[in-house]
Design an enzyme around this catalytic site. Structure first.
Site, PDB file in Angstrom:
ATOM      1  NE  ARG A  97     -25.990  -0.788  -0.869  1.00 42.76           N
ATOM      2  CZ  ARG A  97     -26.148  -0.054  -1.949  1.00 42.76           C
ATOM      3  NH1 ARG A  97     -25.301  -0.210  -2.965  1.00 42.76           N
ATOM      4  NH2 ARG A  97     -27.125   0.830  -2.043  1.00 42.76           N
ATOM      5  NE  ARG A 139     -41.922   0.090  -9.305  1.00 40.75           N
ATOM      6  CZ  ARG A 139     -42.018   1.354  -9.688  1.00 40.75           C
ATOM      7  NH1 ARG A 139     -41.701   2.312  -8.819  1.00 40.75           N
ATOM      8  NH2 ARG A 139     -42.417   1.662 -10.902  1.00 40.75           N
ATOM      9  CB  CYS A 163     -31.879  -6.805  -0.756  1.00 39.10           C
ATOM     10  SG  CYS A 163     -33.522  -6.186  -0.356  1.00 39.10           S
ATOM     11  CB  THR A 173     -30.417  -0.250  -6.535  1.00 37.71           C
ATOM     12  OG1 THR A 173     -30.470  -1.679  -6.706  1.00 37.71           O
ATOM     13  CG2 THR A 173     -31.699   0.381  -7.073  1.00 37.71           C
ATOM     14  CB  CYS A 226     -34.845 -10.494   0.610  1.00 38.72           C
ATOM     15  SG  CYS A 226     -33.837 -10.051  -0.842  1.00 38.72           S
ATOM     16  CB  CYS A 245     -33.178  -9.222  -4.208  1.00 37.22           C
ATOM     17  SG  CYS A 245     -33.133  -7.444  -3.983  1.00 37.22           S
TER      18      CYS A 245
END
Length: 343
Positions: A64, A42, A66, A31, A69, A35
């Site tokens: 980049r 998930r 999240c 992705t 969070c 995080c």
């Protein structure tokens, strides 16, 4: 990562363990997002995860934040400390530090000094001096230690470390050879007390039962220094300030110090000096105050290594179960001090 194994980091991610927030972030290659360990999203597959010590490291690799969070909730002072720890060798400017932590230089400087007790520049100098000491203790030459500790040149080393070590690196390695230390002993409600000064400040305050034992301890600490028993005005002033607090006539001791310490010990001792007269803190509370809640045992060790009794009030740190804990100069003296300060 240097401080946490990848297996431990992955376990923290699986458990959404908030205790690891601020200690690392994980990037998901599928992705392009990074995080915090406690992110509620998930869990990705292990094969798609990379770990980074800080957000800026993840962003340099193209990840980049999240949206769930991404706001970094790590206290600013701790974020600054993490960046400084990664730049001990090459150094970092205040503007670069501000950019790496997402803060203004002025705000960063003010918050870090308030929370840690020293400026970012002073903290970096302490870390460098700590590394230098370790290199010298391992038997490396002064020249090798200079470059491996991140100073770049001998002139830069001597200008930056003289105030921190209280001596040149070669002198430190030789047990204080060439230093002049003046000391005196006096009677106090806690027994005999030795106070010693270099030309920069107080280097030892010890409590004991007799002068000979106290003087032997000072010689052991500085085996090759020149020790001179004296009673000049500067020593009298230092002794007077300490005795005033012992007798309950002063709530703080404001004396310059010349003590050798690692960066961590310095942070702990600065935190101890901020504990108000008549109050105590647990070892866990001190660890939390310096941004290292997991370092309770290390805090206890730093207290035990304190060589300037009362000036750095390690007697005000107690166990979480209500017990007094240890004290370098005897638990009975610690008990007397706390009773006196508590009225």
């Amino acid at each position: 990562m240097n401080t946490i194994s990848e297996d431990a980091a992955w376990q923290a991610v699986l458990e959404r363990d908030r205790r690891f927030d601020g200690r690392f972030v994980f990037g998901v290659t599928s992705t392009g997002i990074y995080c915090r360990p406690s992110c509620p999203a998930r869990r990705p597959g292990r094969g798609n995860v990379r770990f980074f010590e800080a957000r800026d490291a993840a962003e340099r690799e193209g990840f980049r934040a999240c949206k769930r969070c991404g706001k970094d909730e790590t206290p600013l002072a701790e974020r600054v400390r993490q960046v400084l720890d990664r730049h001990v060798e090459e150094g970092i400017t205040l503007d670069e530090l501000a950019k790496a932590t997402g803060s203004s230089a002025h705000h960063l400087q003010r918050v870090f000094k308030r929370e840690v007790g020293v400026s970012p520049k002073e903290y970096l100098a302490a870390r460098r001096a700590e590394r230098l000491k370790n290199e010298l203790k391992e038997g490396k030459s002064v020249t090798d230690a200079i470059y491996e500790s991140g100073y770049g040149s001998s002139s830069r080393l001597y200008s930056q470390t003289n105030a921190r070590l209280g001596m040149t690196p070669a002198t430190y390695r030789d047990g204080g050879r060439g230093m002049l230390i003046r000391y005196t002993t006096v009677s106090t409600p806690l027994g005999r007390m030795l106070v010693a000064l270099t030309r920069r400040g107080v280097c030892a305050v010890s409590l004991g039962d007799d002068d000979a034992t106290l003087a032997d301890g000072l010689r052991h600490e500085y085996p090759n220094a020149t020790l001179e028993r004296a009673g000049d005005a500067e020593l009298t002033q230092a002794v007077g300030a300490i005795v005033e607090q012992l007798e309950g006539r002063a709530s703080a001791i404001d004396l310059p110090l010349d003590v050798q310490a690692t960066a961590f010990q310095l942070r702990v001792w600065n935190a101890l000096r901020q504990i108000p007269y008549g109050e105590t803190r647990t070892y866990a509370e001190v660890a939390a105050a310096i941004g290292k809640p997991e370092a309770v045992r290390a805090v206890a060790s730093a207290c035990a290594r304190n060589r300037v009794a009362l000036v750095v009030p390690c007697h005000r740190v107690v166990r979480g179960d209500g017990g007094r804990g240890g004290y370098r100069w005897g638990v009975d003296r610690k008990e007397q001090l706390l009773k006196k300060e508590n009225g």
